[in-house]
Scaffold this active site. Structure first.
Site, PDB file in Angstrom:
ATOM      1  N   ASN A  10    -119.437 -11.434  44.262  1.00  0.00           N
ATOM      2  CA  ASN A  10    -119.057 -10.687  43.063  1.00  0.00           C
ATOM      3  C   ASN A  10    -120.317 -10.412  42.252  1.00  0.00           C
ATOM      4  O   ASN A  10    -120.875 -11.314  41.639  1.00  0.00           O
ATOM      5  CB  ASN A  10    -118.045 -11.510  42.254  1.00  0.00           C
ATOM      6  CG  ASN A  10    -117.645 -10.819  40.953  1.00  0.00           C
ATOM      7  OD1 ASN A  10    -117.934  -9.650  40.735  1.00  0.00           O
ATOM      8  ND2 ASN A  10    -116.972 -11.562  40.086  1.00  0.00           N
ATOM      9  N   TRP A  11    -120.758  -9.150  42.263  1.00  0.00           N
ATOM     10  CA  TRP A  11    -122.008  -8.801  41.605  1.00  0.00           C
ATOM     11  C   TRP A  11    -121.854  -8.622  40.091  1.00  0.00           C
ATOM     12  O   TRP A  11    -122.844  -8.432  39.387  1.00  0.00           O
ATOM     13  CB  TRP A  11    -122.606  -7.532  42.225  1.00  0.00           C
ATOM     14  CG  TRP A  11    -122.992  -7.694  43.662  1.00  0.00           C
ATOM     15  CD1 TRP A  11    -122.890  -8.832  44.419  1.00  0.00           C
ATOM     16  CD2 TRP A  11    -123.542  -6.693  44.523  1.00  0.00           C
ATOM     17  NE1 TRP A  11    -123.347  -8.593  45.697  1.00  0.00           N
ATOM     18  CE2 TRP A  11    -123.748  -7.285  45.798  1.00  0.00           C
ATOM     19  CE3 TRP A  11    -123.867  -5.355  44.366  1.00  0.00           C
ATOM     20  CZ2 TRP A  11    -124.267  -6.577  46.888  1.00  0.00           C
ATOM     21  CZ3 TRP A  11    -124.380  -4.644  45.444  1.00  0.00           C
ATOM     22  CH2 TRP A  11    -124.585  -5.255  46.692  1.00  0.00           C
ATOM     23  N   LYS A  12    -120.635  -8.636  39.609  1.00  0.00           N
ATOM     24  CA  LYS A  12    -120.342  -8.534  38.170  1.00  0.00           C
ATOM     25  C   LYS A  12    -121.064  -7.318  37.564  1.00  0.00           C
ATOM     26  O   LYS A  12    -121.204  -6.294  38.231  1.00  0.00           O
ATOM     27  CB  LYS A  12    -120.677  -9.849  37.478  1.00  0.00           C
ATOM     28  CG  LYS A  12    -119.946 -11.038  38.111  1.00  0.00           C
ATOM     29  CD  LYS A  12    -120.030 -12.303  37.316  1.00  0.00           C
ATOM     30  CE  LYS A  12    -119.280 -13.421  38.023  1.00  0.00           C
ATOM     31  NZ  LYS A  12    -119.247 -14.668  37.224  1.00  0.00           N
ATOM     32  N   HIS A  96    -109.859 -12.425  37.482  1.00  0.00           N
ATOM     33  CA  HIS A  96    -111.022 -13.291  37.307  1.00  0.00           C
ATOM     34  C   HIS A  96    -110.990 -13.881  35.897  1.00  0.00           C
ATOM     35  O   HIS A  96    -110.528 -13.242  34.950  1.00  0.00           O
ATOM     36  CB  HIS A  96    -112.307 -12.488  37.521  1.00  0.00           C
ATOM     37  CG  HIS A  96    -113.535 -13.330  37.637  1.00  0.00           C
ATOM     38  ND1 HIS A  96    -114.162 -13.874  36.537  1.00  0.00           N
ATOM     39  CD2 HIS A  96    -114.251 -13.737  38.717  1.00  0.00           C
ATOM     40  CE1 HIS A  96    -115.218 -14.567  36.935  1.00  0.00           C
ATOM     41  NE2 HIS A  96    -115.288 -14.504  38.252  1.00  0.00           N
ATOM     42  N   GLU A  98    -113.126 -14.200  33.696  1.00  0.00           N
ATOM     43  CA  GLU A  98    -113.788 -13.381  32.683  1.00  0.00           C
ATOM     44  C   GLU A  98    -112.880 -12.253  32.223  1.00  0.00           C
ATOM     45  O   GLU A  98    -112.909 -11.859  31.054  1.00  0.00           O
ATOM     46  CB  GLU A  98    -115.109 -12.847  33.242  1.00  0.00           C
ATOM     47  CG  GLU A  98    -116.135 -13.952  33.416  1.00  0.00           C
ATOM     48  CD  GLU A  98    -117.217 -13.664  34.436  1.00  0.00           C
ATOM     49  OE1 GLU A  98    -118.075 -14.537  34.644  1.00  0.00           O
ATOM     50  OE2 GLU A  98    -117.198 -12.569  35.039  1.00  0.00           O
ATOM     51  N   GLU A 168    -111.139 -20.900  40.913  1.00  0.00           N
ATOM     52  CA  GLU A 168    -112.406 -20.859  40.193  1.00  0.00           C
ATOM     53  C   GLU A 168    -112.268 -21.643  38.887  1.00  0.00           C
ATOM     54  O   GLU A 168    -111.800 -21.092  37.883  1.00  0.00           O
ATOM     55  CB  GLU A 168    -112.796 -19.413  39.871  1.00  0.00           C
ATOM     56  CG  GLU A 168    -113.196 -18.601  41.087  1.00  0.00           C
ATOM     57  CD  GLU A 168    -114.053 -17.409  40.686  1.00  0.00           C
ATOM     58  OE1 GLU A 168    -115.118 -17.244  41.278  1.00  0.00           O
ATOM     59  OE2 GLU A 168    -113.667 -16.674  39.776  1.00  0.00           O
ATOM     60  N   GLY A 174    -120.966 -19.884  36.376  1.00  0.00           N
ATOM     61  CA  GLY A 174    -122.196 -19.517  35.699  1.00  0.00           C
ATOM     62  C   GLY A 174    -122.827 -20.627  34.885  1.00  0.00           C
ATOM     63  O   GLY A 174    -123.760 -20.390  34.116  1.00  0.00           O
ATOM     64  N   SER A 214    -120.303 -21.501  40.749  1.00  0.00           N
ATOM     65  CA  SER A 214    -121.667 -21.983  41.031  1.00  0.00           C
ATOM     66  C   SER A 214    -121.836 -22.378  42.495  1.00  0.00           C
ATOM     67  O   SER A 214    -122.448 -23.405  42.815  1.00  0.00           O
ATOM     68  CB  SER A 214    -122.026 -23.149  40.103  1.00  0.00           C
ATOM     69  OG  SER A 214    -122.044 -22.728  38.756  1.00  0.00           O
ATOM     70  N   GLY A 235    -120.770 -15.808  42.777  1.00  0.00           N
ATOM     71  CA  GLY A 235    -121.278 -15.001  41.684  1.00  0.00           C
ATOM     72  C   GLY A 235    -122.776 -14.805  41.767  1.00  0.00           C
ATOM     73  O   GLY A 235    -123.280 -14.023  42.563  1.00  0.00           O
ATOM     74  N   GLY A 236    -123.524 -15.540  40.951  1.00  0.00           N
ATOM     75  CA  GLY A 236    -124.962 -15.318  40.836  1.00  0.00           C
ATOM     76  C   GLY A 236    -125.724 -15.367  42.136  1.00  0.00           C
ATOM     77  O   GLY A 236    -126.644 -14.567  42.365  1.00  0.00           O
TER      78      GLY A 236
END
Length: 253
Positions: A10-12, A96, A98, A168, A174, A214, A235-236
């Site tokens: 997921n590149w957000k 998600h 967020e 999640e 994050g 993470s 994610g990151g």
């Protein structure tokens, strides 16, 4: 039952089209020979067409980060399921944390978005998970069960088998904090028990449950060794080609 692993990035809200193209090209080169597992990346909407063009002929599928419940209409700033299909998407992330936290998405909204995805043949990746305060209050399983039941209410077994769930924990997204493999397995095993109560038990065994929060190259092997962790929503670490390639190529312990 052996479920095929699924690793999704997921590149957000990161990367211009040029940056997304570069990352997609690196991943295509690194993962060209990958087999025995499903792989997807979810760029921002602005880069979907660019990344989709790069990924043609690769084992990497295109995913979107969100969609609107309606197929079309006066919804300024939104994007619909048919538009995502037109861009070549095969999956879409729904619910998600967020989206729930910053855009007030409820379990009911998530439920309608799943319907919108299934209606056009997109595979929903449905996220559930508790906050730190909910975990510390001992409410993790209660919260997750409410989210799973709310998201999947009204769907028959055939529809449920097209859904991928992603656990999640919000406190691990994050933050650099990761649920231990044992913590993740405890919740994901409970999710499978919930699925067995709302669908046919054999169908519940076929539904994939990913872990997100993470995820990194140095913890993916231990996570994937758990019986109810069928993959990862990353994610990151998915923004770095080397890191994501290592996650996709996890080693079975």
């Amino acid at each position: 039952m052996k479920r095929q692993p699924f690793l999704a990035g997921n590149w957000k809200m990161h990367l211009t089209r040029a940056e997304a193209r570069r990352l997609a090209e690196q991943l295509k080169a690194s993962l060209s020979e990958v087999s025995g597992r499903d792989v997807a990346v979810a760029p921002p909407f602005t880069a979907l067409a660019t990344v989709g063009e790069v990924l043609v002929g690769s084992p990497i599928a295109l995913a979107a980060q969100n969609l609107h419940e309606e197929p079309k209409g006066a919804y300024t700033g939104e994007i619909s399921g048919p538009m995502l299909v037109d861009l070549g998407c095969r999956y879409v992330i729904i619910g998600h944390s967020e989206r729930r936290q910053y855009f007030s998405e409820t379990d009911e909204v998530v439920n309608r978005k799943i319907q919108a995805a299934l209606a056009v043949g997109l595979g929903p990746i449905v996220c559930v998970g508790e906050t730190l305060s909910e975990r510390e209050a001992g409410r993790t399983l209660t919260v997750v069960e409410r989210q799973v039941r709310g998201a999947l209410r009204g769907y028959d077994t055939g529809a449920l088998e097209k859904v991928t769930l992603a656990y999640e924990p919000v406190w691990a997204i994050g933050t650099g904090r990761t649920a231990t493999p044992e913590q993740a397995e405890e919740v994901q095993a409970e999710i499978r028990r919930i699925l067995a109560r709302i669908a046919e038990p054999r169908a519940a065994e076929r539904i994939r449950i990913l872990y997100g929060g993470s995820v990194k190259p140095d913890n993916i092997d231990a996570l994937m060794a758990q019986p109810n962790i069928d993959g990862a929503l990353v994610g990151g670490a998915s923004l770095d080609a080397g890191s994501f390639a290592r996650i996709v190529k996890f080693r079975e312990l």
